[in-house]
Design a protein around this motif. Structure first.
Motif, PDB file in Angstrom:
ATOM      1  N   GLU A  71       0.811  -1.222   0.000  1.00 33.69           N
ATOM      2  CA  GLU A  71       0.000   0.000   0.000  1.00 33.69           C
ATOM      3  C   GLU A  71       0.843   1.270   0.000  1.00 33.69           C
ATOM      4  N   PHE A  72       2.065   1.205   0.537  1.00 32.66           N
ATOM      5  CA  PHE A  72       2.896   2.412   0.661  1.00 32.66           C
ATOM      6  C   PHE A  72       4.268   2.132   0.061  1.00 32.66           C
ATOM      7  N   LEU A  73       4.720   3.049  -0.799  1.00 34.72           N
ATOM      8  CA  LEU A  73       6.054   2.929  -1.395  1.00 34.72           C
ATOM      9  C   LEU A  73       6.720   4.291  -1.393  1.00 34.72           C
ATOM     10  N   GLN A  74       7.942   4.342  -0.858  1.00 38.25           N
ATOM     11  CA  GLN A  74       8.720   5.580  -0.887  1.00 38.25           C
ATOM     12  C   GLN A  74      10.067   5.298  -1.531  1.00 38.25           C
ATOM     13  N   ILE A  75      10.392   6.055  -2.581  1.00 43.13           N
ATOM     14  CA  ILE A  75      11.670   5.924  -3.286  1.00 43.13           C
ATOM     15  C   ILE A  75      12.354   7.286  -3.270  1.00 43.13           C
ATOM     16  N   ARG A  76      13.492   7.368  -2.620  1.00 45.25           N
ATOM     17  CA  ARG A  76      14.212   8.641  -2.511  1.00 45.25           C
ATOM     18  C   ARG A  76      15.696   8.400  -2.777  1.00 45.25           C
ATOM     19  N   GLY A  77      16.274   9.253  -3.584  1.00 45.83           N
ATOM     20  CA  GLY A  77      17.711   9.161  -3.838  1.00 45.83           C
ATOM     21  C   GLY A  77      18.117   7.935  -4.639  1.00 45.83           C
ATOM     22  N   ALA A  78      17.200   7.416  -5.464  1.00 48.60           N
ATOM     23  CA  ALA A  78      17.519   6.293  -6.364  1.00 48.60           C
ATOM     24  C   ALA A  78      17.814   6.888  -7.740  1.00 48.60           C
ATOM     25  N   LYS A  79      19.045   7.223  -7.994  1.00 46.98           N
ATOM     26  CA  LYS A  79      19.393   8.066  -9.143  1.00 46.98           C
ATOM     27  C   LYS A  79      19.351   7.343 -10.487  1.00 46.98           C
ATOM     28  N   GLN A  80      19.321   6.016 -10.456  1.00 44.60           N
ATOM     29  CA  GLN A  80      19.326   5.283 -11.730  1.00 44.60           C
ATOM     30  C   GLN A  80      17.959   4.723 -12.115  1.00 44.60           C
ATOM     31  N   ILE A  81      16.998   4.778 -11.244  1.00 42.66           N
ATOM     32  CA  ILE A  81      15.672   4.255 -11.571  1.00 42.66           C
ATOM     33  C   ILE A  81      15.014   5.144 -12.624  1.00 42.66           C
ATOM     34  N   SER A 127      -1.740  -2.480  -6.080  1.00 42.49           N
ATOM     35  CA  SER A 127      -2.380  -2.261  -4.782  1.00 42.49           C
ATOM     36  C   SER A 127      -1.927  -0.988  -4.082  1.00 42.49           C
ATOM     37  N   VAL A 128      -0.917  -0.315  -4.608  1.00 42.63           N
ATOM     38  CA  VAL A 128      -0.333   0.843  -3.920  1.00 42.63           C
ATOM     39  C   VAL A 128      -1.327   2.004  -3.858  1.00 42.63           C
ATOM     40  N   LYS A 129      -1.477   2.560  -2.655  1.00 42.56           N
ATOM     41  CA  LYS A 129      -2.366   3.700  -2.453  1.00 42.56           C
ATOM     42  C   LYS A 129      -1.594   4.999  -2.229  1.00 42.56           C
ATOM     43  N   ASP A 130      -0.411   4.902  -1.658  1.00 38.43           N
ATOM     44  CA  ASP A 130       0.380   6.082  -1.307  1.00 38.43           C
ATOM     45  C   ASP A 130       1.787   5.862  -1.843  1.00 38.43           C
ATOM     46  N   ILE A 131       2.237   6.717  -2.766  1.00 41.73           N
ATOM     47  CA  ILE A 131       3.551   6.539  -3.372  1.00 41.73           C
ATOM     48  C   ILE A 131       4.276   7.880  -3.383  1.00 41.73           C
ATOM     49  N   ARG A 132       5.556   7.864  -3.050  1.00 37.93           N
ATOM     50  CA  ARG A 132       6.304   9.112  -2.885  1.00 37.93           C
ATOM     51  C   ARG A 132       7.687   8.981  -3.525  1.00 37.93           C
ATOM     52  N   PHE A 133       8.019   9.984  -4.353  1.00 35.54           N
ATOM     53  CA  PHE A 133       9.307  10.023  -5.041  1.00 35.54           C
ATOM     54  C   PHE A 133      10.005  11.333  -4.715  1.00 35.54           C
ATOM     55  N   SER A 134      11.300  11.267  -4.458  1.00 32.90           N
ATOM     56  CA  SER A 134      12.068  12.510  -4.302  1.00 32.90           C
ATOM     57  C   SER A 134      13.530  12.245  -4.632  1.00 32.90           C
ATOM     58  N   ASP A 135      14.153  13.234  -5.256  1.00 27.61           N
ATOM     59  CA  ASP A 135      15.577  13.182  -5.598  1.00 27.61           C
ATOM     60  C   ASP A 135      15.921  11.947  -6.430  1.00 27.61           C
ATOM     61  N   ASN A 136      15.115  11.722  -7.448  1.00 22.09           N
ATOM     62  CA  ASN A 136      15.371  10.637  -8.401  1.00 22.09           C
ATOM     63  C   ASN A 136      15.595  11.280  -9.775  1.00 22.09           C
ATOM     64  N   PRO A 137      16.805  11.724 -10.077  1.00 26.09           N
ATOM     65  CA  PRO A 137      17.042  12.606 -11.222  1.00 26.09           C
ATOM     66  C   PRO A 137      16.824  11.962 -12.589  1.00 26.09           C
ATOM     67  N   ASN A 138      16.802  10.598 -12.674  1.00 24.56           N
ATOM     68  CA  ASN A 138      16.627   9.957 -13.971  1.00 24.56           C
ATOM     69  C   ASN A 138      15.268   9.286 -14.130  1.00 24.56           C
ATOM     70  N   LEU A 139      14.384   9.479 -13.172  1.00 27.44           N
ATOM     71  CA  LEU A 139      13.053   8.894 -13.269  1.00 27.44           C
ATOM     72  C   LEU A 139      12.299   9.536 -14.439  1.00 27.44           C
TER      73      LEU A 139
END
Length: 1052
Positions: A904-914, A922-934
């Motif tokens: 339900e919850f996914l947080q991806i931060r500082g993953a520069k190659q994704i 099923s994810v309800k809450d998703i958060r991205f930050s500092d992912n420069p190649n997303l």
């Protein structure tokens, strides 16, 4: 009082039963007196149930009970003296202490004193016994409900979840109230001059103000709409320094042990400046209503525009004094909602609800819509069978109508009187601590043990019984578990219940606060327990209180003063000096031979007295965070009754040789082992005899470099051991450690194999090249079948994870700063020796990570590949996934997309190659930050919230569930992203640079930017500090801004 006495008298009677009556009586020169004492105690014990029932209506019986209790305390002290004297003669057994009394009476002076005291006790008890017939007290048969041990696992403190509230939420009204409050707190105000506005929640005690405030605090719009969120409990006796420290800590700051307001205010001001904050001040009294204007307003007014203050109070005058723009009155629960609360608390099904509905509504009406009273009654019902006869007994109890002391709700009395006698005394003891004090399960169990409320009973240890007591007080809603801690093993007492318990304990318990200048009125009972809450008094007023058993000086400035006069209280069982200003304890302190519990945590204590070993009854010694303490004397190893010892967060880096003698230890924290015993200090070998150990925290484990010595610790055969922390404190990197050091660390840890009973494991700072062999569980899932919590923190040198997926009940897994790992694959899920999964893996109970709920990867700097193929079903119950600061990870595995169907919850931060994230059904809450190649986010059909920050290459955002909420921030972007045209959020919030905001608000130049979001119902764009902003609404169409020189526009 009668029920408490039953437990006390039963305990005295049991101790007397161990005495060899004839021999001891002759030696003391009092033949027949001990037998007479035993018989008199038994006679009185038989009428206590009747006395308990009649004391409410009879002052004479109440006075009789007080007199009896006074004698019982003196008998307890006398028996304690006997035991101590018998230990002087060579016995350390609490079972056969009576045998050694014979040799202890070779001292004729002591024998004469004991004999005289026994005669005096007999005389007093005979007088008391004679009165029972005049009072009309009869022998009654007690109805004893079966004792059921409800086992619950409790671990070392670990916070895993934000503040949540579960069982209190019922009915539509609280949801409507919460929505209204959130609206007031998040909407923009016009014409407001200050950055911070106040909203108040007002209502009578116990009506649910805090429950409502928690619901608001946890609302996603609050959690996502403010940079900083704080929750502070404000007691009557507000202390500015403590409050400032609390807020600084919550803001992520460090007050560096500063103790003056003048030091703390600038710290808070710097932390808050320019940030939008949400602060809850819970339970503000008129006495502390100046908390905002007089203390917090100055340092916090520099917060960003739109900051909010939510105040809960029982007094409407407080709301007016604090200039609340809105004051919301909490109303009593309707009968329907009150009945729903009982159904939820007691876990009633539909059939039972229909059968019990009429009686339930009777109980609800008696509670008058007060949630705390309803929960108290629910606590009673939970202990009963769900049938009409049992419920009618509660509804028809005479306690609903008889006259009772003070004006507390009768539901509290009913709940209290329903408690078993052993729980009543435990409940009252909790009231000695300050309002909003948070107890740990261990602290409570050891307090109860020290007071004599607990002991080993048959096959059940004091610890198992203590956990049962704790569970029952929680289930009865007399203590409130804090759900934010793993396994909810910390709790508080509601201030209304605290006041109620204080009232019950009056006479022998006294709590002195700053506002109470007088000591106490004359009481029929001697003072037994004293709590001085941050108050300075003249110690001379205590000089006649010789019968004190418990003294609490938490947060008190009289630590050193009181330590010099403690000898006057020779029968003290408990001393709590936590956070007091004490700096030393004299050797004479150690003549307090009755002492069981000593806490000097978070003090500036510099040394323990050399004679600390004289405190032979001591079972609990906490020196946690005594950061000036660097040495413990060798006599500490003479504390043979010690069950709890914490040296955590001190400067003590060696422990005297002899730890092995402390065979009764259950909890040991902060032990730093030496390489071996040759230098006069304790090593891992000394753990070998500690077979009762349940929780163990080893620090500086790099010092233990001899695996042969480590083997002698024999951890794998300690059947009670459940919680372990292995901590290596040296900062080592993979290139710094020598091969020999790594090999030594591996060999030692391999020999520290935990037992199968393990439930909680933390490995921190380990620098071995491989994780220990015992973590490679393979397909033998029985090795650690109870392990639920595993944390691998700053283990920088190992390059491959073991098959942790084979741990059958693992619920929480955190892997942090494992910087040598480059790939995680099949070996993480299964033992490599198995090349395929058997067909029965369709059964979710044997899937890899079958029970895992939360998984986190943090600071995995060289992790490149997460391989999890579609053909490997796993993690069916995973709800929360964190991937932070993993700059080389290139993608999420296909297996996660196909098999983590509960995510339900996914947080991806500082993953520069994704580059893409997609198809998370099923994810309800998703958060991205500092992912420069997303570049792409797609196919999220259940989405309710998405946050995107600093992902400049993101071009595609498609196939998201409509009507979600969306946050976007990037202070480098020159234009709004084009993907906004393709999404349909219900609300969009954007933080951007001033240049972009000026462009958007320009009615001509910004037209092309505004077209990107004009299809969205509500949009807000602002600077990071919210000082400048613009808002857009689609219906009715409007665009407003506070940017100077920019005009607003609206159209129908």
């Amino acid at each position: 009082m009668g029920s408490i006495l039953k437990a006390f008298v039963s305990s005295i009677s049991g101790l007397l039963a161990d005495v060899f009556v004839d021999e001891v009586g002759m030696l003391l020169g009092i033949p027949g007196e001990i037998e007479k004492l035993r018989e008199t105690v038994r006679d009185i014990q038989c009428v206590l149930s009747d006395a308990e029932r009649k004391q409410t209506d009879s002052e004479a019986i109440e006075s009789w009970l007080m007199e009896l209790k006074d004698v019982m305390y003196d008998a307890d002290n006398l028996i304690d003296d006997w035991q101590i004297k018998s230990e002087d003669c060579g016995s350390t057994s609490t079972v056969t202490w009576g045998v050694n009394l014979i040799s202890s009476f070779s001292n004729t002076k002591f024998a004469h004193e004991i004999g005289t005291k026994i005669k005096q006790l007999n005389s007093r008890l005979e007088e008391i016994s004679k009165k029972k017939s005049h009072l009309g007290l009869n022998e009654l048969q007690d109805v004893v409900r079966p004792f059921k041990l409800r086992r619950r696992n409790f671990d070392m403190s670990h916070t895993t979840d934000p503040l949540v509230v579960l069982d209190d939420l019922v009915g539509d009204q609280i949801e409507e109230d919460a929505k209204l409050l959130v609206k007031w707190l998040t909407e923009e105000e016009k014409g407001v001059k200050e950055n911070v506005s106040t909203v108040a929640v007002v209502g009578m005690p116990g009506i649910g103000k805090t429950t409502l405030a928690k619901r608001v605090f946890n609302d996603p719009r609050i959690q996502q709409g403010f940079d900083l969120k704080f929750w502070v409990c404000v007691s009557k006796d507000l202390k500015s320094v403590g409050l400032l420290k609390c807020i600084i800590r919550e803001a992520g700051g460090d007050h560096n042990a500063a103790k003056e307001r003048s030091e703390l205010v600038p710290m808070l001001e710097r932390l808050i400046r320019g940030k939008k904050f949400f602060l809850v001040l819970d339970d503000v009294w008129p006495e502390s209503q100046n908390v905002w204007d007089g203390l917090l307003r100055g340092p916090m007014i520099g917060g960003a525009c739109g900051s909010r203050l939510l105040v809960t109070t029982r007094d409407g005058k407080v709301a007016r004094f604090m200039n609340a723009i809105v004051s919301h009155q909490v109303e009593k629960l309707s009968d329907k909602d009150a009945w729903s609360l009982i159904i939820k608390q007691v876990k009633i099904n539909q059939t039972e609800s229909e059968m019990l509905n009429d009686i339930g509504l009777e109980l609800v009406k008696k509670c008058n819509g007060l949630p705390l009273a309803i929960k108290a009654i629910a606590g009673i019902l939970l202990q009963r069978d769900k049938n009409r006869a049992e419920w009618q007994k509660i509804s028809r109890s005479n306690l609903w109508s008889v006259g009772l002391l003070s004006d507390f709700h009768r539901a509290f009395y009913l709940s209290y009187e329903d408690l078993p006698s052993y729980l009543k005394q435990c409940f009252i003891l909790c009231s000695l601590y300050p309002e909003d004090y948070e107890f740990g399960i261990q602290q409570l169990v050891y307090l109860w043990l020290a007071e004599g409320f607990l002991c080993d009973e048959g096959d059940l240890s004091f610890w198992e019984l203590g956990i049962e007591y704790y569970n029952e007080l929680i289930s009865r809603n007399l203590l409130e578990a804090n759900p934010k801690y793993y396994n909810q093993h910390r709790c508080k007492m509601h201030d209304l219940l605290k006041s109620f318990a204080e009232c019950l304990g009056k006479g022998e318990n006294l709590i002195m606060r700053e506002r109470e200048l007088s000591f106490r009125s004359q009481s029929l009972l001697k003072l037994r327990r004293l709590s001085l809450e941050e108050i300075i008094i003249d110690p001379d007023i205590l000089k006649d209180e010789k019968s004190l058993r418990t003294l609490l000086l938490t947060n008190n400035l009289m630590g050193d003063v009181m330590s010099n006069m403690l000898l006057a209280f020779s029968y003290l069982r408990i001393i709590d000096l936590n956070q007091s200003n004490i700096t030393s304890l004299s050797d004479s302190f150690c003549s307090l031979v009755h002492l069981r519990y000593l806490s000097a945590s978070r003090t500036k204590l510099k040394a323990l007295p050399n004679s600390i070993g004289n405190l032979r009854k001591l079972v609990y010694l906490s020196l946690t965070s005594c950061q000036q303490l660097s040495y413990v004397p060798s006599s500490i190893c003479d504390l043979l009754d010690l069950r709890y010892l914490s040296l955590y967060d001190t400067k003590i880096d060696v422990f005297p040789e002899g730890l092995r003698k402390l065979e009764k230890l259950v909890d040991l924290y902060g032990f730093t082992p030496c390489k071996n015993n040759s230098n006069g200090f304790s090593s891992l070998e000394d753990l070998g005899t500690l077979y009762q150990i349940s929780e163990l925290c080893l620090d500086n484990l790099e010092k233990a470099s001899d695996f042969i010595v480590a083997k002698e610790a024999n951890l794998k055969h300690k059947i009670h051991l459940k919680d372990i922390v292995f901590s290596y404190t040296l900062k080592r990197g993979p290139q710094v450690c020598t091969i020999e050091e790594k090999k030594a660390a591996e060999d030692v840890l391999n020999e520290l194999s935990p037992p199968p009973s393990l439930e909680y494991l933390v490995l921190k700072g380990y620098f071995g090249h491989q994780l220990p062999n015992w973590l490679h569980v393979g397909m033998d899932q029985s090795i650690f079948q109870f392990l639920r919590y595993l944390e691998l923190d700053e283990c920088e040198c190992f390059s491959q994870l073991p098959p942790l997926g084979q741990l059958p009940n693992l619920d929480f897994l955190k892997i942090k700063c494992a910087i040598s790992i480059k790939q995680i694959g099949r070996e993480f899920f299964l033992d490599q020796s198995y090349s395929h999964i058997r067909t029965e893996l369709g059964n979710s109970s044997i899937l890899p990570f079958s029970q895992l709920n939360q998984l986190g990867f943090f600071g995995m700097l060289h992790w490149e590949i997460w391989s999890w193929e579609e053909g490997l079903p796993a993690m069916p119950k995973l709800k929360n996934l964190f991937i932070e600061d993993c700059p080389e990870l290139s993608s999420l595995p296909k297996g996660l997309l196909h098999h983590a169907t509960s995510l339900e919850f996914l947080q991806i931060r500082g993953a520069k190659q994704i580059r893409s994230v997609e198809s998370l059904q099923s994810v309800k809450d998703i958060r991205f930050s500092d992912n420069p190649n997303l570049e792409s986010i797609s196919n999220l059909p259940n989405l309710s919230f998405i946050a995107i920050g600093c992902c400049p290459k993101l071009k595609t955002l498609e196939n998201l569930k409509p009507h979600h909420r969306m946050n976007l921030w990037d202070f480098q972007m020159e234009t709004l992203p084009k993907y906004l045209i393709t999404v349909m959020p219900e609300k969009l919030t954007i933080w951007c640079s001033k240049e972009l905001l000026l462009k958007i608000t320009d009615l001509e130049v910004g037209k092309s930017e505004r077209q990107k979001f004009e299809h969205i119902p509500a949009v807000k764009i602002s600077l990071p500090d919210n000082s400048l902003y613009a808002t857009y609404k689609k219906l009715p169409c409007s665009f407003t801004t506070n940017v100077p020189g920019k005009s607003s526009a609206s159209a129908q």
